[in-house]
Design an enzyme around this catalytic site. Structure first.
Site, PDB file in Angstrom:
ATOM      1  N   ASN A   1      -2.252   4.245  -1.036  1.00  0.00           N
ATOM      2  CA  ASN A   1      -1.246   3.769  -1.984  1.00  0.00           C
ATOM      3  C   ASN A   1      -0.332   4.897  -2.447  1.00  0.00           C
ATOM      4  OD1 ASN A   1      -1.907   1.128  -1.785  1.00  0.00           O
ATOM      5  ND2 ASN A   1      -2.898   0.933  -3.774  1.00  0.00           N
TER       6      ASN A   1
ATOM      7  N   CYS B   1      -0.610  -2.751  -8.292  1.00  0.00           N
ATOM      8  CA  CYS B   1      -1.349  -1.670  -7.624  1.00  0.00           C
ATOM      9  C   CYS B   1      -0.649  -0.326  -7.630  1.00  0.00           C
ATOM     10  CB  CYS B   1      -1.667  -2.087  -6.190  1.00  0.00           C
ATOM     11  SG  CYS B   1      -2.831  -3.444  -6.124  1.00  0.00           S
TER      12      CYS B   1
HETATM   13  C1  UDX Z   1       0.151  -2.534  -2.151  1.00  0.00           C
HETATM   14  C2  UDX Z   1      -0.312  -1.952  -0.808  1.00  0.00           C
HETATM   15  O1  UDX Z   1       0.694  -2.173   0.177  1.00  0.00           O
HETATM   16  C3  UDX Z   1      -1.618  -2.577  -0.389  1.00  0.00           C
HETATM   17  O2  UDX Z   1      -2.065  -1.997   0.821  1.00  0.00           O
HETATM   18  C4  UDX Z   1      -2.637  -2.357  -1.480  1.00  0.00           C
HETATM   19  O3  UDX Z   1      -3.855  -2.990  -1.164  1.00  0.00           O
HETATM   20  C5  UDX Z   1      -2.127  -2.897  -2.811  1.00  0.00           C
HETATM   21  O4  UDX Z   1      -0.859  -2.336  -3.118  1.00  0.00           O
HETATM   22  P1  UDX Z   1       1.315  -4.815  -2.911  1.00  0.00           P
HETATM   23  O5  UDX Z   1       1.178  -4.355  -4.327  1.00  0.00           O
HETATM   24  O6  UDX Z   1       0.968  -6.225  -2.582  1.00  0.00           O
HETATM   25  O7  UDX Z   1       0.392  -3.921  -1.954  1.00  0.00           O
HETATM   26  O8  UDX Z   1       2.826  -4.572  -2.509  1.00  0.00           O
HETATM   27  P2  UDX Z   1       3.657  -3.803  -1.386  1.00  0.00           P
HETATM   28  O9  UDX Z   1       4.033  -4.729  -0.317  1.00  0.00           O
HETATM   29  O10 UDX Z   1       2.996  -2.537  -1.000  1.00  0.00           O
HETATM   30  O11 UDX Z   1       4.994  -3.465  -2.224  1.00  0.00           O
HETATM   31  C6  UDX Z   1       4.907  -2.669  -3.396  1.00  0.00           C
HETATM   32  C7  UDX Z   1       6.247  -2.510  -4.048  1.00  0.00           C
HETATM   33  O12 UDX Z   1       7.070  -1.625  -3.296  1.00  0.00           O
HETATM   34  C8  UDX Z   1       7.069  -3.781  -4.242  1.00  0.00           C
HETATM   35  O13 UDX Z   1       7.627  -3.781  -5.553  1.00  0.00           O
HETATM   36  C9  UDX Z   1       8.145  -3.668  -3.192  1.00  0.00           C
HETATM   37  O14 UDX Z   1       9.323  -4.348  -3.560  1.00  0.00           O
HETATM   38  C10 UDX Z   1       8.362  -2.162  -3.150  1.00  0.00           C
HETATM   39  N1  UDX Z   1       8.933  -1.675  -1.894  1.00  0.00           N
HETATM   40  C11 UDX Z   1       8.265  -1.859  -0.713  1.00  0.00           C
HETATM   41  C12 UDX Z   1      10.146  -0.982  -1.895  1.00  0.00           C
HETATM   42  O15 UDX Z   1      10.759  -0.792  -2.957  1.00  0.00           O
HETATM   43  N2  UDX Z   1      10.651  -0.530  -0.717  1.00  0.00           N
HETATM   44  C13 UDX Z   1      10.009  -0.694   0.463  1.00  0.00           C
HETATM   45  O16 UDX Z   1      10.535  -0.240   1.486  1.00  0.00           O
HETATM   46  C14 UDX Z   1       8.784  -1.389   0.467  1.00  0.00           C
END
Ligand code: UDX
Length: 436
Positions: free
Chosen positions: A210, A262
């Protein structure tokens, strides 16, 4: 196998239903009676694609049930612990109240030879402490972190890209790893990497993953900040560096940054734990990652304010999105909602729309105006800001159609998800994040 899953939030509810879907006999346990009542009827208490289907199938098959009574864990071969570890109210560290309660609660029902498999994200060192409490029962503690993404949680649980098992040393550990291999038999049969480690490594794998993802997002957002003062375009920059296989294009989406249940709290808890261990400086960059991330919300607000010549007072601003990301109704630490709240605070008349997250958003920010229907929300807008890149906004909303609804022609693309050229061609003044 007979399994219990303690904690039926995003992680536990999906895990319980997914384990039943691959043939196990599962009881999900939670102290929240409303959650258990809804799950028992086959209703998902939150939005997660695919979950309602496997919930009802599991319940109909008789292999899946839910309970508020910890005694129902008795007889299970493996007890998964998937309770929350939120940020402490008065600091950055993780609050382990629920993990401790789950372990204390299940201990009286453990039999010698049972496995207790921790899935919650915990500070490194927690598993060793918990193992000392579990051992006198003759059961074994393993740490089996979860990497599921909200929105893809069912797929990520049934078909993960890797499995990690932190086990005690010696024969006890080997036996425990074998039991987990049996639990995850369909994934193992597909040659999914199964990595057996000690406790500390397993705990760290989760927070390191993470931390890396958060760093990747803040890296590209830092580049967006530089692009903003040089006239460069961060989306082209991301495409170009992303072609390098060592870098990769995924998670290089510049915008208003990361949120959710997370990444934000996990990087803070990691910093706090590293400080406790006397290694705060090793992850000192995570403070910067956090700071860059939070600055991007202000930048999005600045773009809207700038577009209106310095004040959004009494401007009708339509905010497209409330969830922290698409395919989710989760608004925990949502950058989207934060931007809406900041605009409201500056005197704008804010209207928020989201396909799934309105009820959750309204609960924590009842002062804001919510409109479920997208076009209704756009009607009469002086300006529009995209903050969650749902397909309804990114792909399906044509700028020509939006122009028939909105009064003004200002669009701020907080996720760099819109086709800038198309919006400009339709008469809009388009502002991206880190784009000229
Ligand atoms: C994350 C991890 O990906 C996962 O492996 C872990 O188990 C829990 O935390 P999640 O919280 O579901 O999962 O979201 P994720 O898809 O990782 O996105 C996190 C945040 O980053 C979102 O707010 C998303 O909008 C943002 N993000 C993602 C960006 O701003 N830019 C990106 O390129 C990708």
């Amino acid at each position: 196998m007979r399994l219990s899953v303690i904690g039926c939030g995003y992680l536990g509810a999906v895990h319980a239903a997914a384990m039943a879907s691959i043939g196990h006999d599962v009881v999900g346990i939670d102290v929240d009676e409303r959650k258990i009542a809804s799950l028992s009827k086959g209703e998902a208490p939150f939005f997660e694609p695919g979950l309602p289907e496997i919930l009802s199938e599991g319940i109909a098959s008789g292999r899946l049930r839910f309970s508020t009574d910890m005694a129902d864990a008795h007889g299970a071969d493996v007890h998964f612990v998937g309770v929350g570890t939120p940020q402490q109210k008065d600091g950055y560290a993780a609050d382990l109240t629920y993990v401790n309660a789950a372990i204390d609660g299940v201990i009286p029902y453990l039999r010698a030879g049972d496995l207790v498999a921790g899935k919650s994200t915990v500070p490194v060192g927690t598993a060793a402490d918990l193992a000392a409490r579990v051992s006198p029962t003759g059961a074994t503690l393993v740490w089996n972190p979860e990497f599921l993404r909200e929105g893809f949680a069912v797929k990520d649980t049934v078909d993960p890209d890797r499995l990690v098992a932190g086990v005690p040393s010696g024969e006890e550990g080997e036996r425990a790893a074998d039991i987990l291999r049996q639990v995850y038999h369909p994934a193992i049969a597909k040659q999914t990497p199964f990595i057996v480690t000690d406790y500390a490594t397993a705990e760290l794998v989760k927070v390191a993953a993470n931390a890396f993802l958060a760093t990747k997002i803040s890296f590209i957002n830092a580049m967006a900040e530089i692009a903003e003062v040089t006239g460069a375009d961060v989306t082209q920059l991301a495409d170009a560096i992303g072609h390098d296989a060592r870098i990769g294009r995924r998670f290089l989406g510049a915008g208003i940054g990361f949120g959710g249940g997370c990444l934000p709290k996990d990087i803070r808890a990691f910093s706090a734990r590293a400080e406790e261990l006397g290694r705060g400086e090793s992850v000192g960059f995570l403070r910067e990652v956090d700071a860059i991330n939070l600055r991007r919300r202000d930048r999005a607000v600045e773009l809207v304010v700038g577009a209106f010549g310095g004040s959004v007072f009494k401007k009708n601003i339509t905010v497209l999105g409330a969830a922290f990301k698409p395919h989710s109704d989760d608004v925990r630490d949502s950058p989207a909602l934060d931007v809406a709240v900041k605009l409201h605070g500056l005197g704008a008349w804010v209207t928020i729309t989201d396909p799934e997250a309105i009820e959750n958003a309204r609960r924590i920010h009842p002062q804001l105006n919510y409109v479920a229907e997208r076009d209704e929300a756009l009607r009469g807008a002086d300006g529009v800001i995209l903050v969650t890149e749902w397909d309804e906004y990114r792909r399906d909303l044509s700028p020509e159609h939006a122009a028939t609804l909105a009064t003004g022609r200002v669009v701020v693309d907080g996720r760099n998800g819109l086709d800038a050229a198309a919006w400009r061609a339709a008469g809009w003044t388009y502002y991206g994040m880190g784009r000229p």
